[in-house]
Design an enzyme around this catalytic site. Structure first.
Site, PDB file in Angstrom:
ATOM      1  N   ASP A   1      19.933  37.868 -80.153  1.00 30.86           N
ATOM      2  CA  ASP A   1      19.643  36.569 -79.555  1.00 30.86           C
ATOM      3  C   ASP A   1      18.134  36.417 -79.398  1.00 30.86           C
ATOM      4  OD1 ASP A   1      21.135  34.223 -78.006  1.00 30.86           O
ATOM      5  OD2 ASP A   1      19.313  34.735 -76.885  1.00 30.86           O
ATOM      6  N   ILE A   2      17.588  35.264 -79.825  1.00 31.28           N
ATOM      7  CA  ILE A   2      16.151  35.011 -79.692  1.00 31.28           C
ATOM      8  C   ILE A   2      15.818  34.747 -78.223  1.00 31.28           C
ATOM      9  CG2 ILE A   2      14.241  33.527 -80.383  1.00 31.28           C
ATOM     10  CD1 ILE A   2      15.728  32.926 -82.946  1.00 31.28           C
TER      11      ILE A   2
ATOM     12  N   GLU B   1      20.911  30.200 -81.397  1.00 35.18           N
ATOM     13  CA  GLU B   1      19.932  31.247 -81.703  1.00 35.18           C
ATOM     14  C   GLU B   1      20.565  32.630 -81.735  1.00 35.18           C
ATOM     15  OE1 GLU B   1      19.536  30.398 -77.211  1.00 35.18           O
ATOM     16  OE2 GLU B   1      20.118  29.357 -79.042  1.00 35.18           O
TER      17      GLU B   1
END
Length: 426
Positions: free
Chosen positions: A304-305, A347
């Site tokens: 996950d960003i 994301e």
């Protein structure tokens, strides 16, 4: 032969002009429906191509007006559009459009023209090259002149060996071969050789024979020829058979490309080009079953960003999309072809690491964190948090269970301060 092009874009006017130039049309270009009506009152046209959106009317309204009027209301009308809305396209056909041509598939306009233009040599302006295996130079030269009328360049071979040499260095739209050749060679042998090679299995082959033997013709077809023609060859028959062969092959190629495009739409994420969540779920079922069956390790990463919403809010969604694309490319380079990388949504990304234990999986995830931090997509310092988990062969686990554990590990990585990897062992 007159063609009317109603297109406000100078760029697409040029594209259509180049495409239709070989058909010997007297082309008229206008940029509005009003000018199109005027042109149709002044001259009879065999073909009309109209853009979906014009300054004064839509292409649909133009079709309705023509079909309800008395001037050239039977003329084929093709609407060119970038729209993909099924209801809109259906309305266009209901209004009387002959066909809808998408701007990303303009070559289909040429295929449609072949079915509309009256018979004659000018009809078959087919680009490309043909190979003719024929031991008579006189026959070959005569055929060369005929194929040039079709728009085909012809290479001539006297023997099978010479034909194979030409095939190694050229791509041909059509292969023609005489059945009876010199030196005890036959076109049947040549056809069989071609069909034994994968790259020639779809190439159209036309057998040419002076023999009246039905068995020989059947033999040619059974060997892999798509069609045959008898000597002396009638020009119009030759034109029609060659056109049918090449057009059919192009249609098959188009359908193959379309099938591939639909497969990509069904399996790939449109933004990043990675696999999508649905396809990952299908792959995971097979991979987990294989891992259990062969006692192989299998690991899952959930990525996950960090603070991605802030990137979108501060720099805009276009920049955010570019960051996602950059991460996707980093993932492609980081992992092997045997691994599966998917965008799960937003994301979040998931990687299925084939035949990989938990510790090597954690190490690969740590390298990814370092790589992305150094990459700075769009000159933005970007980090990711990663959760890792592996299949426990002692338990009856499948993708959902291992994914849930990796997702829990991701949550811990976020709680611990982000930009790190957490691996959970069950």
């Amino acid at each position: 032969m007159r063609a009317l092009i109603i297109e406000p874009s100078p760029t697409y006017q040029r594209i259509l002009s180049r495409m239709l130039d070989t058909y010997d049309f007297d082309m008229t270009f206008v940029d509005s429906a009003t000018a199109g009506f005027r042109a149709m009152r002044e001259h009879h046209h065999q073909f009309v191509c109209v853009a979906m959106y014009l300054p004064d009317l839509t292409g649909i309204e133009f079709c309705q007006h023509i079909r309800q009027g008395s001037i050239n209301n039977e003329v084929p009308i093709f609407i060119v559009t970038s729209e993909s809305n099924p209801e809109l396209l259906s309305s266009a056909l209901t209004a009387g459009a002959t066909d809808i041509i998408r701007k990303d598939d303009l070559p289909r306009l040429e295929e449609a023209l072949h079915t509309l233009i009256p018979l004659g040599p000018f009809r078959y302006n087919i680009s490309g090259k043909a190979l003719y295996l024929e031991d008579s130079l006189t026959v070959a030269n005569a055929t060369d002149a005929k194929l040039k009328r079709l728009g085909l360049q012809m290479d001539h071979a006297f023997s099978i060996a010479e034909a194979h040499h030409l095939l190694q260095h050229n791509k041909y739209e059509l292969i023609m071969t005489d059945i009876v050749l010199q030196a005890n060679e036959t076109g049947i042998d040549f056809i069989k050789q071609l069909r034994s090679e994968t790259r020639f299995q779809q190439t159209p082959i036309l057998a040419v024979t002076s023999l009246e033997s039905i068995n020989r013709r059947i033999q040619a077809l059974q060997s892999g020829a798509n069609d045959y023609i008898s000597k002396p060859v009638l020009d119009e028959e030759l034109f029609a058979r060659i056109n049918n062969l090449i057009s059919s092959n192009r249609l098959v190629e188009q359908l193959t490309r379309e099938r591939q495009r639909l497969l990509e739409l069904a399996t790939k994420d449109h933004l990043t080009g990675l696999y999508n969540r649905h396809f990952m779920g299908e792959v995971a079922k097979r991979r987990f079953a294989e891992a259990y069956r062969n006692h192989l390790p299998l690991s899952v990463l959930v990525i996950d960003i960090d603070h991605f919403k802030q990137i979108n809010d501060q720099y805009g969604h276009q920049t955010g999309d570019n960051v996602l694309k950059c991460l996707a490319e980093a993932l492609r380079q980081q992992f092997n072809d045997d691994d599966y990388v998917a965008r799960f949504g937003g994301e979040e990304f998931v990687v299925l690491l084939n035949q990989t234990e938990l510790e090597p999986a954690r190490h690969k995830a740590a390298l990814l964190c370092q790589t992305l931090q150094q990459l700075k997509p769009e000159n933005i310092i970007t980090t990711v948090s990663v959760g890792a988990a592996s299949l426990n062969p002692a338990q009856q686990e499948y993708f959902d269970e291992v994914f849930a554990r990796a997702d829990k590990a991701l949550y811990q990585a976020k709680q611990n301060g982000r930009n790190q990897v957490v691996a959970l062992v069950e």
